[in-house]
Design an enzyme around this catalytic site. Structure first.
Site, mmCIF file in Angstrom:
data_model
loop_
_atom_site.group_PDB
_atom_site.id
_atom_site.type_symbol
_atom_site.label_atom_id
_atom_site.label_comp_id
_atom_site.label_asym_id
_atom_site.label_seq_id
_atom_site.Cartn_x
_atom_site.Cartn_y
_atom_site.Cartn_z
ATOM 1 N N THR A 141 0.816 -1.189 -0.003
ATOM 2 C CA THR A 141 -0.038 -0.012 0.045
ATOM 3 C C THR A 141 1.034 1.349 0.024
ATOM 4 O OG1 THR A 141 -1.812 -1.160 1.053
ATOM 5 C CG2 THR A 141 -1.996 1.203 1.310
ATOM 6 N N ASN B 116 -5.749 -10.192 -7.670
ATOM 7 C CA ASN B 116 -5.795 -10.891 -6.332
ATOM 8 C C ASN B 116 -7.323 -11.695 -6.156
ATOM 9 O OD1 ASN B 116 -6.537 -8.075 -6.272
ATOM 10 N ND2 ASN B 116 -7.626 -8.142 -4.394
ATOM 11 N N GLN C 93 0.653 -10.043 -6.212
ATOM 12 C CA GLN C 93 0.158 -11.331 -6.188
ATOM 13 C C GLN C 93 1.074 -12.285 -7.231
ATOM 14 O OE1 GLN C 93 -1.754 -12.561 -4.198
ATOM 15 N NE2 GLN C 93 -2.988 -10.849 -3.442
ATOM 16 N N HIS D 227 4.260 -10.348 2.658
ATOM 17 C CA HIS D 227 3.468 -11.473 3.507
ATOM 18 C C HIS D 227 2.759 -12.124 2.542
ATOM 19 C CE1 HIS D 227 -0.535 -9.294 3.345
ATOM 20 N NE2 HIS D 227 0.182 -8.129 3.111
ATOM 21 N N THR E 266 13.811 4.923 11.013
ATOM 22 C CA THR E 266 14.806 3.552 11.357
ATOM 23 C C THR E 266 14.118 2.232 10.683
ATOM 24 O OG1 THR E 266 15.371 4.634 13.352
ATOM 25 C CG2 THR E 266 15.737 2.123 13.211
ATOM 26 N N CYS F 200 -10.196 -9.441 0.358
ATOM 27 C CA CYS F 200 -8.516 -9.562 0.544
ATOM 28 C C CYS F 200 -8.256 -8.395 1.506
ATOM 29 C CB CYS F 200 -8.188 -9.398 -0.772
ATOM 30 S SG CYS F 200 -6.555 -9.142 -0.841
HETATM 31 N N1 PLP Z 1 -2.157 -5.125 -3.882
HETATM 32 C C1 PLP Z 1 -2.690 -6.369 -4.121
HETATM 33 C C2 PLP Z 1 -3.162 -6.903 -5.466
HETATM 34 C C3 PLP Z 1 -3.081 -6.798 -2.914
HETATM 35 O O1 PLP Z 1 -3.789 -8.151 -2.832
HETATM 36 C C4 PLP Z 1 -2.601 -6.362 -1.580
HETATM 37 C C5 PLP Z 1 -2.911 -7.137 -0.322
HETATM 38 O O2 PLP Z 1 -3.994 -7.098 0.326
HETATM 39 C C6 PLP Z 1 -2.082 -5.214 -1.823
HETATM 40 C C7 PLP Z 1 -1.812 -4.699 -2.937
HETATM 41 C C8 PLP Z 1 -1.751 -4.297 -0.431
HETATM 42 O O3 PLP Z 1 -0.641 -4.912 0.139
HETATM 43 P P1 PLP Z 1 -0.028 -4.651 1.850
HETATM 44 O O4 PLP Z 1 -0.921 -5.374 2.554
HETATM 45 O O5 PLP Z 1 1.393 -5.039 1.694
HETATM 46 O O6 PLP Z 1 -0.214 -3.087 1.860
#
Ligand code: PLP
Length: 391
Positions: A72, A155, A183, A205, A242, A330
């Protein structure tokens, strides 16, 4: 929770042992990576080793990797009207995003809403290249440069976008190309060269690394975005604060192992996914596999059973010990209508039944067999219930 089956790797993947080991080792040490004493240098060494592994995952220079708190933040950093691209100042006037983007991209980064335009997709969720040409030409003729952001793999459906074709068109129109590769990275052959992207956002993650760490990767070390966080000048001034050494070390560990195991895992997961989809269709002939004929990452199946509400089915699966997602749960865990399926013009009655199974590094044949056994039971009881309600 030992007997549970976890089939929600697109939401987050269980921590891989190598990530846990790297993080535990980093947590045992003291040291701020900006300090020049031995402890500081040890922390710096862990960060730079991880940077190399993350860069290697997408074929980038290590110096082109900026660690962030996740995808994000990486996306928010990337979607900027001003940037320096390979050492040259560039100003983008409009942001073009596909209709199937994650909310992180739909938020538009630093572009105001009135300068964001949606690129249509077809029924499989693939960007309409002819429309992209038309929209790029319109902006070019109007003297506007476009920043285009199209995700590498979706996703919800797993659909892989034609990045090379998109990148070539964007560059021919003198635009800049960013892809949300959350993804796909580490799950399917992908990188700067394959995609033609100028900027790539990824997160740890989804690969079995820790949550809360990701990266923005640029096509070269001379591509720089105005920072979102200013302060101590960490990450070559791109992201102050940091560094989270343990999370970065965990990310590096999974980037290295995902890269090494990629070819084997693509085949293994595609085999499991095919078995799962064949099984679903054997149990219920009316099952619809969304985007079935599109090119997809090998771990994802989005399916719907007409007349069966996804939120009811997902709760039934959960009670039977299976974790999967409904529609686009998601990002928020909420069950709501899916903008991805709406952009694909999937009928609302079908979209409200859409469920996502996403496999990963610890998924097995036994998981798929048990999932199918449970699906057969749930299907029989939910369709019986809707028959009684309809009578
Ligand atoms: N973009 C996609 C396609 C995702 O599936 C996700 C996960 O939720 C994100 C962005 C956001 O990633 P993060 O949880 O590392 O902010």
């Amino acid at each position: 929770m030992t007997d549970r089956i976890y089939l929600d790797h697109n939401a987050t993947s269980p921590l891989r042992p190598e990530a846990r080991a790297a993080m535990t080792a980093a947590l045992a040490d003291t040291g701020n990576a900006s300090s020049i004493h031995a402890e500081g240098r040890a922390a710096r060494a862990r960060i730079e080793a991880a940077r190399e592994a993350v860069a290697g995952l997408v074929g980038a220079e290590p110096a082109a990797v900026t660690f962030t708190s996740g995808a994000t933040e990486a996306v928010a950093l990337a979607l900027s009207p001003e940037m320096e691209l390979s050492g040259r100042p560039v100003r983008c006037d409009v942001l073009l995003i596909s209709g199937v983007e994650h909310p992180a991209v739909r938020a538009g980064g630093r572009f105001p809403a009135e300068r964001i335009e949606i690129l249509p997709v077809d029924r499989e969720g693939v960007v309409d290249l002819a429309m992209l040409d038309t929209i790029l030409t319109r902006h070019r003729n109007g003297g506007r440069r476009a920043l285009v952001s199209v995700m590498a793999a979706n996703n919800e459906t797993g659909v892989i976008e034609p990045l090379r074709e998109i990148g070539a068109r964007v560059h021919a129109a003198e635009g800049v190309f960013h892809t949300d590769a959350v993804q796909i990275a580490g799950r399917y052959p992908f990188g700067l060269e394959i995609s033609g992207a100028d900027l790539i956002s990824i997160t740890s993650h989804k690969l079995g690394g820790p949550q809360g760490i990701g990266a923005l990767i640029a096509r070269d070390a001379d591509t720089r975005l105005p920072p979102l966080l200013r302060g101590g000048g960490q990450e070559r001034g791109a992201r102050a604060g940091t560094e989270n050494v343990a999370a970065i070390a965990g990310f590096g560990a999974v980037a290295a192992s995902a890269g090494m195991m990629l070819a084997e895992e693509v085949g293994r997961l595609a085999g499991l996914r095919d078995r799962l989809e064949d099984g679903l269709q054997d149990i219920a002939t009316e099952v619809v596999i969304l985007s079935e004929s599109a090119l997809r990452i090998p771990n994802t199946t989005c399916f719907a059973v007409p007349g069966v509400a996804a939120e009811v089915a997902v709760i039934a699966f959960d009670l039977e010990g299976v974790a999967l997602s409904a529609g686009s749960a998601c990002s928020s865990g909420k069950v709501g209508s899916s903008t991805t399926l709406a952009a694909m013009k999937i009928e609302p009655e079908l979209a409200q039944g859409a469920m996502r199974v996403s496999l990963g590094w610890n998924s097995t044949k036994a998981d798929v067999a048990r999932f199918l056994e449970i699906f057969a039971r749930i299907y029989a009881s939910l369709t019986e219930r809707s028959r009684i309600q309809a009578a």
